[in-house]
Design a protein around this motif. Structure first.
Motif, mmCIF file in Angstrom:
data_model
loop_
_atom_site.group_PDB
_atom_site.id
_atom_site.type_symbol
_atom_site.label_atom_id
_atom_site.label_comp_id
_atom_site.label_asym_id
_atom_site.label_seq_id
_atom_site.Cartn_x
_atom_site.Cartn_y
_atom_site.Cartn_z
ATOM 1 N N GLN A 94 0.850 -1.189 0.000
ATOM 2 C CA GLN A 94 0.000 0.000 0.000
ATOM 3 C C GLN A 94 0.891 1.245 0.000
ATOM 4 N N LEU A 95 0.529 2.215 -0.839
ATOM 5 C CA LEU A 95 1.337 3.421 -1.018
ATOM 6 C C LEU A 95 0.465 4.657 -0.859
ATOM 7 N N VAL A 96 0.964 5.630 -0.101
ATOM 8 C CA VAL A 96 0.236 6.883 0.097
ATOM 9 C C VAL A 96 1.191 8.047 -0.138
ATOM 10 N N GLU A 97 0.885 8.844 -1.185
ATOM 11 C CA GLU A 97 1.739 9.991 -1.515
ATOM 12 C C GLU A 97 1.268 11.244 -0.788
ATOM 13 N N SER A 98 2.209 12.177 -0.642
ATOM 14 C CA SER A 98 1.890 13.502 -0.120
ATOM 15 C C SER A 98 2.948 14.476 -0.618
ATOM 16 N N GLY A 99 2.656 15.775 -0.470
ATOM 17 C CA GLY A 99 3.656 16.782 -0.786
ATOM 18 C C GLY A 99 3.441 17.544 -2.068
ATOM 19 N N GLY A 100 2.415 17.187 -2.838
ATOM 20 C CA GLY A 100 2.156 17.939 -4.060
ATOM 21 C C GLY A 100 1.631 19.333 -3.754
ATOM 22 N N GLY A 101 1.516 20.144 -4.806
ATOM 23 C CA GLY A 101 0.990 21.486 -4.623
ATOM 24 C C GLY A 101 1.282 22.368 -5.809
ATOM 25 N N LEU A 102 1.109 23.667 -5.585
ATOM 26 C CA LEU A 102 1.341 24.676 -6.620
ATOM 27 C C LEU A 102 2.640 25.402 -6.315
ATOM 28 N N VAL A 103 3.491 25.533 -7.322
ATOM 29 C CA VAL A 103 4.776 26.202 -7.149
ATOM 30 C C VAL A 103 5.097 26.984 -8.411
ATOM 31 N N GLN A 104 5.858 28.048 -8.268
ATOM 32 C CA GLN A 104 6.284 28.829 -9.425
ATOM 33 C C GLN A 104 7.455 28.144 -10.125
ATOM 34 N N ALA A 105 7.587 28.420 -11.392
ATOM 35 C CA ALA A 105 8.717 27.891 -12.146
ATOM 36 C C ALA A 105 10.028 28.280 -11.464
ATOM 37 N N GLY A 106 10.941 27.315 -11.402
ATOM 38 C CA GLY A 106 12.203 27.535 -10.714
ATOM 39 C C GLY A 106 12.185 27.115 -9.257
ATOM 40 N N GLY A 107 11.002 26.839 -8.741
ATOM 41 C CA GLY A 107 10.871 26.455 -7.346
ATOM 42 C C GLY A 107 11.109 24.980 -7.106
ATOM 43 N N SER A 108 10.873 24.558 -5.862
ATOM 44 C CA SER A 108 11.133 23.183 -5.450
ATOM 45 C C SER A 108 9.943 22.613 -4.690
ATOM 46 N N LEU A 109 9.800 21.307 -4.771
ATOM 47 C CA LEU A 109 8.837 20.555 -3.981
ATOM 48 C C LEU A 109 9.461 19.219 -3.626
ATOM 49 N N ARG A 110 9.029 18.650 -2.499
ATOM 50 C CA ARG A 110 9.439 17.300 -2.158
ATOM 51 C C ARG A 110 8.205 16.438 -1.966
ATOM 52 N N LEU A 111 8.128 15.383 -2.750
ATOM 53 C CA LEU A 111 7.049 14.417 -2.614
ATOM 54 C C LEU A 111 7.491 13.289 -1.694
ATOM 55 N N SER A 112 6.540 12.779 -0.930
ATOM 56 C CA SER A 112 6.796 11.640 -0.053
ATOM 57 C C SER A 112 5.825 10.526 -0.394
ATOM 58 N N CYS A 113 6.252 9.312 -0.164
ATOM 59 C CA CYS A 113 5.387 8.150 -0.379
ATOM 60 C C CYS A 113 5.652 7.165 0.746
#
Length: 124
Positions: free
Chosen positions: A3-22
């Protein structure tokens, strides 16, 4: 079955960063091969990154190489996707993927379990 559950998505401006977790459950985490795929609007789901069970081998799609980093924390049963220098073309639903039989997962046919997906939107 994993079983897998993702989190961490969202809206960001170009050039920015995000970290997804699973977060994974259902199997001993160190025996599971993990990866990330994405589906952009109007396109097929595509491979993004994968890591072997030991964490010793990683592979990336050419489109994200040098910008994205996959990692895993076996103590937390979690795989991460660090996304830097994001571009509008990275906008997609990102899916965590797992296999208990493959060394890596680079094609949909390799995947035994999918997460529900998390939306990443990069504005220009």
């Amino acid at each position: 079955q994993v079983q897998l559950v993702e989190s961490g998505g969202g809206l960001v401006q170009a050039g920015g960063s995000l970290r997804l977790s699973c977060a994974a459950s259902g199997r001993t985490f160190s025996t599971v091969t993990l990866g990330w795929f994405r589906r952009a609007p109007g396109k097929d789901r595509e491979f993004v990154a994968t890591m072997s069970r030991s964490g010793g081998s990683t592979y990336y799609a050419d489109s994200v190489k040098g910008r994205f980093t996959i990692s895993r924390d076996n103590a937390k049963n979690t795989v991460y996707l660090q996304m830097n220098s994001l571009k509008p073309e990275d906008t997609a639903v990102y899916y965590c993927a797992a296999s208990v039989s493959r060394f890596i997962v680079t094609q949909e046919m390799d995947v035994g379990s999918w997460g529900q997906g998390t939306q990443v939107t990069v504005s220009s």
